[in-house]
Design a protein around this motif. Structure first.
Motif, mmCIF file in Angstrom:
data_model
loop_
_atom_site.group_PDB
_atom_site.id
_atom_site.type_symbol
_atom_site.label_atom_id
_atom_site.label_comp_id
_atom_site.label_asym_id
_atom_site.label_seq_id
_atom_site.Cartn_x
_atom_site.Cartn_y
_atom_site.Cartn_z
ATOM 1 N N GLN A 1 65.059 29.547 49.570
ATOM 2 C CA GLN A 1 64.364 28.388 48.998
ATOM 3 C C GLN A 1 62.940 28.300 49.554
ATOM 4 O OE1 GLN A 1 65.674 26.731 46.610
ATOM 5 N NE2 GLN A 1 64.243 25.044 46.396
ATOM 6 N N ALA A 2 62.758 28.583 50.828
ATOM 7 C CA ALA A 2 61.429 28.537 51.436
ATOM 8 C C ALA A 2 60.520 29.613 50.839
ATOM 9 C CB ALA A 2 61.537 28.714 52.942
ATOM 10 N N LYS A 3 61.062 30.797 50.588
ATOM 11 C CA LYS A 3 60.281 31.864 49.973
ATOM 12 C C LYS A 3 59.847 31.464 48.566
ATOM 13 C CE LYS A 3 62.205 35.825 52.436
ATOM 14 N NZ LYS A 3 62.953 37.077 52.305
ATOM 15 N N LYS A 4 60.746 30.842 47.838
ATOM 16 C CA LYS A 4 60.444 30.418 46.478
ATOM 17 C C LYS A 4 59.337 29.358 46.483
ATOM 18 C CE LYS A 4 63.533 29.984 43.007
ATOM 19 N NZ LYS A 4 64.700 29.441 42.278
ATOM 20 N N ILE A 5 59.422 28.415 47.402
ATOM 21 C CA ILE A 5 58.405 27.366 47.507
ATOM 22 C C ILE A 5 57.060 27.968 47.904
ATOM 23 C CG2 ILE A 5 57.704 25.340 48.834
ATOM 24 C CD1 ILE A 5 60.683 24.563 48.913
ATOM 25 N N ALA A 6 57.061 28.897 48.857
ATOM 26 C CA ALA A 6 55.819 29.545 49.286
ATOM 27 C C ALA A 6 55.208 30.355 48.142
ATOM 28 C CB ALA A 6 56.085 30.450 50.481
ATOM 29 N N PHE A 7 56.042 31.025 47.376
ATOM 30 C CA PHE A 7 55.562 31.807 46.238
ATOM 31 C C PHE A 7 54.880 30.904 45.215
ATOM 32 C CE2 PHE A 7 56.368 33.516 41.953
ATOM 33 C CZ PHE A 7 55.640 34.687 42.036
ATOM 34 N N TYR A 8 55.520 29.791 44.873
ATOM 35 C CA TYR A 8 54.928 28.862 43.909
ATOM 36 C C TYR A 8 53.656 28.225 44.453
ATOM 37 C CZ TYR A 8 58.915 29.309 40.803
ATOM 38 O OH TYR A 8 59.865 29.793 39.949
ATOM 39 N N ILE B 1 50.914 30.768 43.945
ATOM 40 C CA ILE B 1 50.563 30.833 42.525
ATOM 41 C C ILE B 1 49.696 29.644 42.127
ATOM 42 C CG2 ILE B 1 51.485 30.759 40.165
ATOM 43 C CD1 ILE B 1 51.848 33.450 41.577
ATOM 44 N N ILE B 2 50.067 28.453 42.583
ATOM 45 C CA ILE B 2 49.282 27.262 42.274
ATOM 46 C C ILE B 2 47.896 27.360 42.897
ATOM 47 C CG2 ILE B 2 49.116 24.769 42.699
ATOM 48 C CD1 ILE B 2 52.210 24.725 42.372
ATOM 49 N N PHE B 3 47.811 27.846 44.132
ATOM 50 C CA PHE B 3 46.518 28.002 44.799
ATOM 51 C C PHE B 3 45.629 28.987 44.048
ATOM 52 C CE2 PHE B 3 43.836 30.302 47.840
ATOM 53 C CZ PHE B 3 43.016 29.256 48.232
ATOM 54 N N VAL B 4 46.186 30.118 43.638
ATOM 55 C CA VAL B 4 45.416 31.121 42.900
ATOM 56 C C VAL B 4 44.934 30.540 41.566
ATOM 57 C CG1 VAL B 4 45.577 33.345 41.696
ATOM 58 C CG2 VAL B 4 46.468 33.113 44.015
ATOM 59 N N ALA B 5 45.810 29.848 40.859
ATOM 60 C CA ALA B 5 45.411 29.240 39.587
ATOM 61 C C ALA B 5 44.302 28.212 39.794
ATOM 62 C CB ALA B 5 46.619 28.584 38.917
ATOM 63 N N TYR B 6 44.421 27.386 40.821
ATOM 64 C CA TYR B 6 43.398 26.390 41.118
ATOM 65 C C TYR B 6 42.071 27.065 41.436
ATOM 66 C CZ TYR B 6 40.639 23.016 43.720
ATOM 67 O OH TYR B 6 39.615 22.230 44.159
ATOM 68 N N THR B 7 42.107 28.124 42.221
ATOM 69 C CA THR B 7 40.888 28.837 42.593
ATOM 70 C C THR B 7 40.220 29.444 41.368
ATOM 71 O OG1 THR B 7 41.838 29.336 44.751
ATOM 72 C CG2 THR B 7 39.956 30.649 44.076
ATOM 73 N N ILE B 8 41.006 30.034 40.485
ATOM 74 C CA ILE B 8 40.451 30.647 39.276
ATOM 75 C C ILE B 8 39.829 29.581 38.377
ATOM 76 C CG2 ILE B 8 41.056 31.847 37.131
ATOM 77 C CD1 ILE B 8 43.098 33.437 38.814
ATOM 78 N N ILE B 9 40.492 28.458 38.230
ATOM 79 C CA ILE B 9 39.979 27.385 37.376
ATOM 80 C C ILE B 9 38.751 26.735 38.008
ATOM 81 C CG2 ILE B 9 40.505 25.099 36.440
ATOM 82 C CD1 ILE B 9 43.429 26.145 36.134
ATOM 83 N N PRO C 1 35.616 30.346 38.637
ATOM 84 C CA PRO C 1 35.938 31.633 38.008
ATOM 85 C C PRO C 1 34.970 32.760 38.372
ATOM 86 C CG PRO C 1 35.162 30.055 36.372
ATOM 87 C CD PRO C 1 35.293 29.321 37.665
ATOM 88 N N ALA C 2 33.697 32.434 38.595
ATOM 89 C CA ALA C 2 32.735 33.483 38.946
ATOM 90 C C ALA C 2 33.077 34.093 40.304
ATOM 91 C CB ALA C 2 31.320 32.920 38.954
ATOM 92 N N ARG C 3 33.388 33.245 41.276
ATOM 93 C CA ARG C 3 33.747 33.734 42.615
ATOM 94 C C ARG C 3 35.053 34.528 42.558
ATOM 95 N NH1 ARG C 3 32.593 35.948 47.175
ATOM 96 N NH2 ARG C 3 33.802 35.204 48.926
ATOM 97 N N SER C 4 35.993 34.071 41.761
ATOM 98 C CA SER C 4 37.264 34.790 41.619
ATOM 99 C C SER C 4 37.035 36.174 41.027
ATOM 100 C CB SER C 4 38.217 33.994 40.730
ATOM 101 O OG SER C 4 38.500 32.741 41.304
#
Length: 54
Positions: A3-10, A13-21, A24-27
């Motif tokens: 469960q901890a691995k699943k939470i860390a994975f999500y 993913i949320i952090f990467v999506a936030y960074t891209i949004i 986007p130029a820096r990403s």
């Protein structure tokens, strides 16, 4: 533990999506740097193998 691995994975993913949004130029720059590093490493391995054959 699973469960901890699943939470860390999500969370990642949320952090990467936030960074891209958010920046986007820096990403895009970071992805480009990563691919250039992989390309340089592959070229170096190819050159090393070529020198071994000679």
């Amino acid at each position: 533990m699973a469960q901890a691995k699943k939470i860390a994975f999500y969370a990642v993913i949320i952090f990467v999506a936030y960074t891209i949004i958010h920046s986007p130029a820096r990403s895009a720059e970071l992805v480009q740097v990563g691919f250039e590093g992989i390309s340089d490493a592959a070229k170096s391995v190819g050159e090393f193998m070529t020198q071994l054959i000679k």
